[in-house]
Design a protein around this motif. Structure first.
Motif, short mmCIF file in Angstrom:
data_model
loop_
_atom_site.label_atom_id
_atom_site.label_comp_id
_atom_site.label_asym_id
_atom_site.label_seq_id
_atom_site.Cartn_x
_atom_site.Cartn_y
_atom_site.Cartn_z
N VAL A 1 0.85 -1.19 0.00
CA VAL A 1 0.00 0.00 0.00
C VAL A 1 0.88 1.24 0.00
O VAL A 1 1.72 1.41 0.88
CB VAL A 1 -0.93 0.01 1.23
CG1 VAL A 1 -1.80 1.25 1.25
CG2 VAL A 1 -1.79 -1.24 1.26
N ASN B 1 -2.49 5.77 -0.42
CA ASN B 1 -3.61 4.89 -0.09
C ASN B 1 -3.49 4.32 1.32
O ASN B 1 -3.90 3.20 1.59
CB ASN B 1 -3.68 3.74 -1.10
CG ASN B 1 -3.91 4.22 -2.49
OD1 ASN B 1 -4.73 5.09 -2.72
ND2 ASN B 1 -3.17 3.68 -3.43
N LEU C 1 -6.24 2.24 3.21
CA LEU C 1 -6.70 0.92 2.81
C LEU C 1 -6.60 -0.15 3.89
O LEU C 1 -7.53 -0.93 4.05
CB LEU C 1 -5.97 0.46 1.55
CG LEU C 1 -6.41 1.13 0.26
CD1 LEU C 1 -5.64 0.55 -0.92
CD2 LEU C 1 -7.89 0.99 0.05
#
Length: 69
Positions: A10, A14, A17
Motif C-alpha cells: 500500500v 492509499n 486501505l
C-alpha cells in the motif's frame, strides 16, 4: 510444497486501505484475504453496470425516441 501468497503493498497515498480492509473484514466476518477475494469477485458487476449506463448516455437521441425525425 510452499504455500502460495499474495502480498498487498500500500502506497502512502492509499494509507487508509489497511483500515478499510480491517473494517470490511469485521463487517463480513471474514479473514482479510477472504474479504479482498469477496470484493474482487463483486467488482465486475458494478463495472458492467457502469459500462451499460455510459453506452446509453452516449447514444444519439434519435435512437432513444422511436418517433424522432
Amino acid at each position: 510444497m510452499r504455500a502460495q501468497g499474495i502480498y498487498l503493498n500500500v502506497s502512502s497515498r492509499n494509507d487508509d486501505l489497511p483500515q478499510l480492509i480491517e473494517e470490511y473484514s469485521e463487517q463480513f466476518n471474514l479473514s482479510k484475504a477472504n474479504t479482498i477475494a469477496e470484493i474482487l469477485r463483486a467488482f465486475p458487476k458494478p463495472l458492467a453496470y457502469n459500462h451499460r449506463v455510459l453506452e446509453q448516455e452516449n447514444r444519439p437521441f434519435g435512437r432513444l425516441f422511436s418517433n424522432a425525425v
